[in-house]
Design an enzyme around this catalytic site. Sequence first.
Site, PDB file in Angstrom:
ATOM      1  N   LYS A  60     -99.132 -97.440  -3.513  1.00 22.90           N
ATOM      2  CA  LYS A  60     -98.898 -98.223  -2.298  1.00 22.90           C
ATOM      3  C   LYS A  60     -97.398 -98.328  -2.006  1.00 22.90           C
ATOM      4  O   LYS A  60     -96.963 -98.143  -0.866  1.00 22.90           O
ATOM      5  CB  LYS A  60     -99.510 -99.620  -2.430  1.00 22.90           C
ATOM      6  CG  LYS A  60     -99.485-100.404  -1.116  1.00 22.90           C
ATOM      7  CD  LYS A  60     -99.788-101.865  -1.314  1.00 22.90           C
ATOM      8  CE  LYS A  60     -98.552-102.630  -1.702  1.00 22.90           C
ATOM      9  NZ  LYS A  60     -98.702-104.091  -1.677  1.00 22.90           N
ATOM     10  N   ASP A  95    -102.798-102.438   1.546  1.00 22.19           N
ATOM     11  CA  ASP A  95    -102.616-103.714   0.847  1.00 22.19           C
ATOM     12  C   ASP A  95    -103.904-104.525   0.955  1.00 22.19           C
ATOM     13  O   ASP A  95    -104.929-104.043   1.435  1.00 22.19           O
ATOM     14  CB  ASP A  95    -101.415-104.467   1.424  1.00 22.19           C
ATOM     15  CG  ASP A  95    -101.688-105.050   2.806  1.00 22.19           C
ATOM     16  OD1 ASP A  95    -102.659-104.620   3.466  1.00 22.19           O
ATOM     17  OD2 ASP A  95    -100.941-105.949   3.234  1.00 22.19           O
TER      18      ASP A  95
END
Length: 213
Positions: free
Chosen positions: A126, A144
């Site tokens: 991420k 997220d």
Amino acid sequence: MANMKMLDAEEVCRVFDAFEAQNPNPQTELIAPNPYTLLVAVILSAQATDKSVNKATEALFKVVDTPEKMLDLGVEKLEGYIKSIGLYHAKARHVMEMSRQLVEDFASQVPDTREKLESLSGVGRKTANVILNVIYGQKTMPVDTHILRIAPRIGLAAGKTPEKVEEELLACIPDRYMEHAHHWLILHGRYVCTARSPKCEECCIQAVCARNL
């Protein structure tokens, strides 16, 4: 969720056209003066809000804006700046090791490939995706908790894991939206499509959202 309708290609475009009309140039809410400090901020933001990270780094980034300065600061003083953020001991160690790696292996520059970014301490998929998108303009999808939650609700992805949702979103969102797509989705989840009480009456995609179909 299993029976929820997924949007078709035309409806996906309607979603992102509406986001674009409302907010043509969305930005990360992390405040950082350069690529290095953004990388630090993203590492610190794991399991923490952008607001809490910005509060902690406001003073830090006035004295540290390069990996060399971070190494000179040292882990104990860094912890003093970021102790209001969760998991600050571990995050401080990651930031120090990442800074050492940048100096020794990358001429103090933030790398521009996923493989090199993920070789850095504290940098997972991420975080790498955020840097590749925000700094280098690559078409990535950092997933997220907000995106993981709202993508099925809207009807954009049915996956249960960040990796699966990332894969589905990259497949269904046309390239022309990808520069800003993850920011639109994060901001939508943060401020409109909230977990407990989504503000459907204020939502710019109300008419096309799968939750309402």
